[in-house]
Scaffold this motif. Structure first.
Motif, PDB file in Angstrom:
ATOM      1  N   CYS A 294       0.843  -1.200   0.000  1.00 10.91           N
ATOM      2  CA  CYS A 294       0.000   0.000   0.000  1.00 10.91           C
ATOM      3  C   CYS A 294       0.879   1.252   0.000  1.00 10.91           C
ATOM      4  O   CYS A 294       1.802   1.368   0.814  1.00 10.91           O
ATOM      5  CB  CYS A 294      -0.901   0.015   1.229  1.00 10.91           C
ATOM      6  SG  CYS A 294      -2.065  -1.362   1.274  1.00 10.91           S
ATOM      7  N   ARG A 295       0.553   2.168  -0.890  1.00  6.91           N
ATOM      8  CA  ARG A 295       1.308   3.420  -0.992  1.00  6.91           C
ATOM      9  C   ARG A 295       0.348   4.612  -0.988  1.00  6.91           C
ATOM     10  O   ARG A 295       0.555   5.597  -1.689  1.00  6.91           O
ATOM     11  CB  ARG A 295       2.156   3.398  -2.261  1.00  6.91           C
ATOM     12  CG  ARG A 295       3.217   2.302  -2.289  1.00  6.91           C
ATOM     13  CD  ARG A 295       3.949   2.314  -3.619  1.00  6.91           C
ATOM     14  NE  ARG A 295       4.599   3.593  -3.855  1.00  6.91           N
ATOM     15  CZ  ARG A 295       4.928   4.062  -5.061  1.00  6.91           C
ATOM     16  NH1 ARG A 295       4.634   3.362  -6.143  1.00  6.91           N
ATOM     17  NH2 ARG A 295       5.517   5.232  -5.189  1.00  6.91           N
ATOM     18  N   PHE A 304       4.137   3.021   3.131  1.00  2.19           N
ATOM     19  CA  PHE A 304       4.769   1.884   2.453  1.00  2.19           C
ATOM     20  C   PHE A 304       4.535   0.696   3.373  1.00  2.19           C
ATOM     21  O   PHE A 304       5.218   0.528   4.382  1.00  2.19           O
ATOM     22  CB  PHE A 304       6.261   2.120   2.237  1.00  2.19           C
ATOM     23  CG  PHE A 304       6.908   1.126   1.307  1.00  2.19           C
ATOM     24  CD1 PHE A 304       6.980   1.369  -0.059  1.00  2.19           C
ATOM     25  CD2 PHE A 304       7.436  -0.064   1.789  1.00  2.19           C
ATOM     26  CE1 PHE A 304       7.583   0.457  -0.922  1.00  2.19           C
ATOM     27  CE2 PHE A 304       8.026  -0.982   0.941  1.00  2.19           C
ATOM     28  CZ  PHE A 304       8.103  -0.727  -0.424  1.00  2.19           C
ATOM     29  N   CYS A 305       3.533  -0.100   3.005  1.00  4.06           N
ATOM     30  CA  CYS A 305       3.029  -1.082   3.961  1.00  4.06           C
ATOM     31  C   CYS A 305       2.594  -2.349   3.241  1.00  4.06           C
ATOM     32  O   CYS A 305       1.875  -2.292   2.241  1.00  4.06           O
ATOM     33  CB  CYS A 305       1.842  -0.470   4.702  1.00  4.06           C
ATOM     34  SG  CYS A 305       0.895  -1.621   5.686  1.00  4.06           S
ATOM     35  N   ASP A 456       4.931 -12.534 -14.158  1.00  2.71           N
ATOM     36  CA  ASP A 456       4.456 -12.564 -12.771  1.00  2.71           C
ATOM     37  C   ASP A 456       3.637 -11.313 -12.482  1.00  2.71           C
ATOM     38  O   ASP A 456       3.965 -10.537 -11.586  1.00  2.71           O
ATOM     39  CB  ASP A 456       5.649 -12.670 -11.808  1.00  2.71           C
ATOM     40  CG  ASP A 456       5.240 -13.072 -10.398  1.00  2.71           C
ATOM     41  OD1 ASP A 456       4.095 -13.534 -10.220  1.00  2.71           O
ATOM     42  OD2 ASP A 456       6.060 -12.915  -9.477  1.00  2.71           O
ATOM     43  N   PRO A 457       2.560 -11.093 -13.229  1.00  2.00           N
ATOM     44  CA  PRO A 457       1.846  -9.818 -13.164  1.00  2.00           C
ATOM     45  C   PRO A 457       1.137  -9.552 -11.846  1.00  2.00           C
ATOM     46  O   PRO A 457       0.740  -8.412 -11.587  1.00  2.00           O
ATOM     47  CB  PRO A 457       0.833  -9.928 -14.320  1.00  2.00           C
ATOM     48  CG  PRO A 457       0.656 -11.400 -14.531  1.00  2.00           C
ATOM     49  CD  PRO A 457       1.991 -12.009 -14.237  1.00  2.00           C
ATOM     50  N   GLN A 458       0.986 -10.555 -10.987  1.00  2.00           N
ATOM     51  CA  GLN A 458       0.288 -10.337  -9.725  1.00  2.00           C
ATOM     52  C   GLN A 458       1.235  -9.968  -8.579  1.00  2.00           C
ATOM     53  O   GLN A 458       0.801  -9.843  -7.437  1.00  2.00           O
ATOM     54  CB  GLN A 458      -0.523 -11.576  -9.365  1.00  2.00           C
ATOM     55  CG  GLN A 458      -1.659 -11.863 -10.343  1.00  2.00           C
ATOM     56  CD  GLN A 458      -2.575 -12.989  -9.885  1.00  2.00           C
ATOM     57  OE1 GLN A 458      -2.121 -14.023  -9.395  1.00  2.00           O
ATOM     58  NE2 GLN A 458      -3.875 -12.789 -10.047  1.00  2.00           N
ATOM     59  N   ARG A 459       2.519  -9.765  -8.893  1.00  2.00           N
ATOM     60  CA  ARG A 459       3.493  -9.455  -7.852  1.00  2.00           C
ATOM     61  C   ARG A 459       3.894  -7.986  -7.917  1.00  2.00           C
ATOM     62  O   ARG A 459       4.072  -7.423  -8.994  1.00  2.00           O
ATOM     63  CB  ARG A 459       4.744 -10.327  -8.023  1.00  2.00           C
ATOM     64  CG  ARG A 459       5.614 -10.467  -6.780  1.00  2.00           C
ATOM     65  CD  ARG A 459       5.183 -11.618  -5.942  1.00  2.00           C
ATOM     66  NE  ARG A 459       5.101 -12.839  -6.727  1.00  2.00           N
ATOM     67  CZ  ARG A 459       4.649 -13.992  -6.285  1.00  2.00           C
ATOM     68  NH1 ARG A 459       4.247 -14.096  -5.037  1.00  2.00           N
ATOM     69  NH2 ARG A 459       4.589 -15.045  -7.065  1.00  2.00           N
ATOM     70  N   PHE A 460       4.083  -7.372  -6.756  1.00  2.00           N
ATOM     71  CA  PHE A 460       4.507  -5.977  -6.663  1.00  2.00           C
ATOM     72  C   PHE A 460       5.982  -5.851  -7.053  1.00  2.00           C
ATOM     73  O   PHE A 460       6.810  -6.686  -6.685  1.00  2.00           O
ATOM     74  CB  PHE A 460       4.308  -5.467  -5.239  1.00  2.00           C
ATOM     75  CG  PHE A 460       4.764  -4.060  -5.008  1.00  2.00           C
ATOM     76  CD1 PHE A 460       3.988  -2.987  -5.438  1.00  2.00           C
ATOM     77  CD2 PHE A 460       5.964  -3.792  -4.371  1.00  2.00           C
ATOM     78  CE1 PHE A 460       4.404  -1.678  -5.219  1.00  2.00           C
ATOM     79  CE2 PHE A 460       6.393  -2.496  -4.149  1.00  2.00           C
ATOM     80  CZ  PHE A 460       5.611  -1.432  -4.581  1.00  2.00           C
TER      81      PHE A 460
END
Length: 819
Positions: A294-295, A304-305, A456-460
């Motif tokens: 989360c930003r 930044f969490c 890996d589109p689901q990774r931040f």
């Protein structure tokens, strides 16, 4: 089908005619050490004698027999899971391929050159030192001090060229498995599991790639087994290269980060059949979970969490570096013990630092089981790169290999482009050309994001650490992104400086100490037990590191007059330094949401920032971490001695009810005042529960040198968390002889050590002559009471009985360095 080609090979340097045996996975250094040709590089100053061995090319060779079953396959591949680094590969005298990146898997089609019966496999590995020297002369690339000049020129783990905690030992070899792969009908190239979470179900999509298809009768079965043993089966025709199928898991059992729920894992078994004949399979675990970073903007900037399954967690852990300078010495057992120690110290996250390697599967498997969320750097650190076409093609292959290998792990929380390169270019004043600056943006803000988007589109993804989001936009801003804070240590700021900053997420900060005397004995003779001896300086890689340790010791503690006392004092000061920052960050939960100290482990026996040394021995810091990373933490903010505030940080998912107990004690342990306050703390929160100052009417400044405050958080008559607040520095405090005694007895399959101190004893450290064990608690304070520590008998050497334990017991406290 696979045929493993590990085992005993022959290794020789290119300038020698005779070879020596080498066990693969293995390397130049591992072979020479095993054969007794060179001394252990970690002892004394041997590292300087053996480093030059890497100037010469090496040849690794073995013979093998190809069996009839393998030869009957339609395609045969030779697969290297890790070649270090620049190499030519020959089979039966024919060049079958090249390698130029130790982080990649190389696979060569040998169908036409393998033969029935005996075959000869030869791998010529070129000197990495010559390689970087030649390229550095043509087009320089900056790399951090304490390393070999030119290390960014090669795709080899940077730390092997030295770091400020590791020697310059640029090894070369075959560092992961070698195997032959025979294909009949077809093979499973890759499986990617995508998740779509709904209110009471999870939709899974299995994106599968099939290669080398030579049959029209291929069928793929996918079996998903829940933690409770229930199975879901998907069966489809597999006569095309790309297949995507799905299923829905109802009432899913979610995987959670350690401390926030169970680590439920589903087993996935993907099997490929040619008719009824099985021709390939892959098995792995997945965890059903969502992970976000989360930003969101807030009144303090931008958070930044990490948010796991909808819960914002406070990340607690440390940075991980490779476990050895000589990689063949690493093992799954060693890694598992290290990660178990992380979990035992209440970690919930670990950062894989970018100057090392992408760890083996067993690292992530263990993190999956333990619930340790992984911050994964790509293998770049503290350097700039010349990203020409061939270099770019090489690293893109590296990205794809490792993203595809690791992407299904539940523990993999995020990808990060590099360590400290954005901030180095922006703030350090390093020599960097405009072309190299553009190459930075191309690698970390285009090439890697494109690979992540595709595979890996689901990774931040985060471009660098520290960073505010990339583009050289305030990369070290304290109010957004992640931060590295080194003013305490490198810039000699006092511990109190930690409390002047409230970072959103502190992903690096640290403090050095000397490892255990037992570890020092492994690399130095007793005559060299002096911090300024050549041997001790050879095991201190940080610039002016010893001077910095002594500087901080002078600020905090009495001068230790023995080397053993010096070791003790450095570990105590290190632990207190990191504790100061962690407690401060946890008191500010919500604004700050993560603490990853530098570093958890060592790659060699060395003076460093680690909390666990090279041999797995816990330093004081790791025992402290178990306390300051506890799910519920009680701490006192004593920044202002005139306003002492008691804070409870509750990282549990449930409300905490208990009481805070405080006592003002003299140095002889007698109590002059005390009190208890009931507290209720909401889940996932940090609350100031008590202003202690008005309660301390009997305590004035003149008493600070012989009085202190003991505090504890109690629930159901059990101390959950607690410590002491000393209002004078330890070096100014009037410690009395605590008169420590201990009793040892056995209770079932446990030994109990009951330690008693008649007077205040700070930093009580328990150890044993001749063997190691990890204690339930250590480096604790005593206040006149008896404190019992339990040890599992199974964790001790077989010869240790109650009498041995008693005779080998050694107890030290702060008083021992001043008496």
């Amino acid at each position: 089908m696979t045929r493993l080609l590990n085992g005993i090979w022959t290794m020789r340097r290119a300038d020698e005619s005779e070879g020596i045996p080498v066990k693969i996975p293995g390397s130049l250094y591992s072979a020479l050490i095993e054969a007794g040709k060179i001394p252990d590089p970690y002892f004394g100053e041997n590292q300087y004698e053996v480093g030059a061995l890497s100037d010469t090319d090496c040849i690794f060779e073995r013979s093998f027999t190809a069996d009839k079953e393998l030869m009957a396959c339609g395609k045969i591949y030779l697969r290297f899971k890790g070649i270090d680094t620049v190499a030519e590969v020959y089979l039966n005298g024919k060049l079958v391929g090249n390698a130029e990146n130790m982080h990649r898997t190389y696979e060569y089609d040998v169908t036409e050159c393998i033969k029935s019966g005996e075959n000869t496999l030869t791998v010529k590995i070129f000197s990495p030192v010559k390689y970087i020297r030649e390229r550095q002369e043509k087009n320089r690339a900056w790399g951090v001090n304490s390393t070999m000049d030119g290390f960014p020129q090669i795709r080899k783990a940077h730390y092997m060229f030295g770091w400020d905690w590791g020697p310059q030992l640029p090894d070369m070899g075959i560092w992961r498995d070698v195997e032959l792969v025979g294909v009949k009908g077809g093979r499973i190239e890759s499986v990617y599991v995508r998740q779509e979470h709904r209110s009471s179900s999870v939709k899974l999509a299995f994106d599968t790639s099939i290669s080398d298809i030579s049959s029209d009768k291929l069928r793929m079965d996918i079996v998903i087994t829940s933690p409770g043993g229930e199975e879901n089966l998907i069966s489809v025709s597999a006569n095309k290269s790309e297949i995507s199928v799905g299923c829905v898991i109802t009432n899913p059992m979610l995987w959670n980060v350690r401390g926030y729920g169970k680590q439920n894992l589903y087993m996935v078994r993907v099997m490929l059949f040619d008719g009824d004949e099985p021709v390939d399979k892959q098995e792995f675990n997945i965890g059903l979970r969502t992970v976000e970073v989360c930003r969101d903007a807030d009144e303090n900037g931008e958070e930044f969490c990490f948010k796991v399954n909808g819960v914002k967690i406070f990340a607690m852990g440390a940075n991980y570096i490779p476990e050895d300078q000589i990689l063949p010495r690493c093992s799954a057992d060693r890694t598992r013990e290290l990660l178990k120690s992380c979990a035992a110290a209440n970690y919930n996250m670990i950062r894989v630092w970018g100057g090392g390697i992408y760890p083996d599967e067993y690292f992530y498997d263990m993190c999956d089981r333990l619930g340790l969320l992984v911050w994964q750097d790509f293998a770049f650190a503290c350097a700039v790169y010349n990203a020409n076409e061939s270099f770019s093609e090489n690293i893109v292959g590296e990205f794809i290999d490792n993203v595809m290998r690791l992407r299904n792990h539940a523990s993999l929380g995020m990808w990060c482009g590099n360590n400290e390169i954005e901030s180095a270019i922006q703030y350090w004043g390093i020599p960097v050309t405009e072309a190299q600056k553009q190459d930075y943006l191309r690698i970390f803000e285009y090439l890697i994001p494109e690979v992540i988007r595709r595979y890996d589109p689901q990774r931040f993804y985060w471009p660098s650490s520290p960073s505010s989001g990339g583009g050289f936009d305030e990369s070290s801003a304290p109010h957004r992104g992640d931060s590295h804070y080194w003013d305490v240590w490198h810039n000699l700021k006092p511990f109190g400086d930690y409390r002047k900053h409230i970072f959103r997420f502190c992903s690096e900060y640290g403090f050095e100490s000397i490892p255990s005397i037992k570890t020092v004995e492994e690399f130095a003779d007793k005559k060299d037990w002096n911090l300024c001896s050549p041997v001790m300086e050879a095991h201190q890689k940080c610039d002016a590191g010893n001077e910095k340790m002594l500087y901080y010791l002078a600020q905090m503690v009495h001068y230790p007059y023995s080397f053993e006392g010096l070791v003790y004092a450095t570990q105590l000061v290190q632990a207190e330094a990191i504790r100061t920052n962690v407690e401060h960050m946890r008191r500010n939960r919500g604004r700050c949401m993560g603490s990853l100290y530098w570093q958890v482990n060592d790659s060699n026996p060395v003076i460093s920032w680690s909390s666990i040394d090279y041999f797995g021995r816990w330093k004081a810091l790791h025992y402290y971490a178990k306390r300051f990373y506890a799910p519920v933490l009680c701490s006192v903010d004593d920044t202002d001695k005139e306003k002492l505030t008691v804070n409870i940080s509750n990282e549990r998912m449930t409300e905490f009810e208990g009481s805070v107990r405080w006592r003002v004690r003299r140095n002889d342990n007698s109590v002059i005042s005390q009190g208890t306050v009931d507290v209720v703390v909401p889940p996932l929160s940090s609350v100031n529960v008590l202003d202690l100052t008005p309660k301390l009417t009997k305590l004035n400044k003149d008493m600070y040198r012989d009085h202190y405050i003991e505090y504890a958080l109690v629930q159901n008559n059990t101390v959950i968390s607690g410590a002491v607040c000393m209002l004078a520095l330890p070096k100014h405090f009037e410690f009395l002889d605590p008169e420590i005694t201990a009793e040892v007895d056995r209770i079932g399959d446990m030994y109990r050590i009951a330690v008693t101190a008649k007077k205040f004893a700070k930093g009580v450290c328990i150890d044993f002559d001749g063997f190691d064990c990890i204690l339930g608690d250590n480096w604790f304070d005593l206040h006149g009471q008896t404190y019992s520590i339990l040890i599992q008998s199974a964790s001790l050497p077989e010869y240790v009985n109650e009498n041995e334990l008693r005779s080998r017991l050694r107890i030290q406290s702060y008083y021992d360095i001043i008496k």
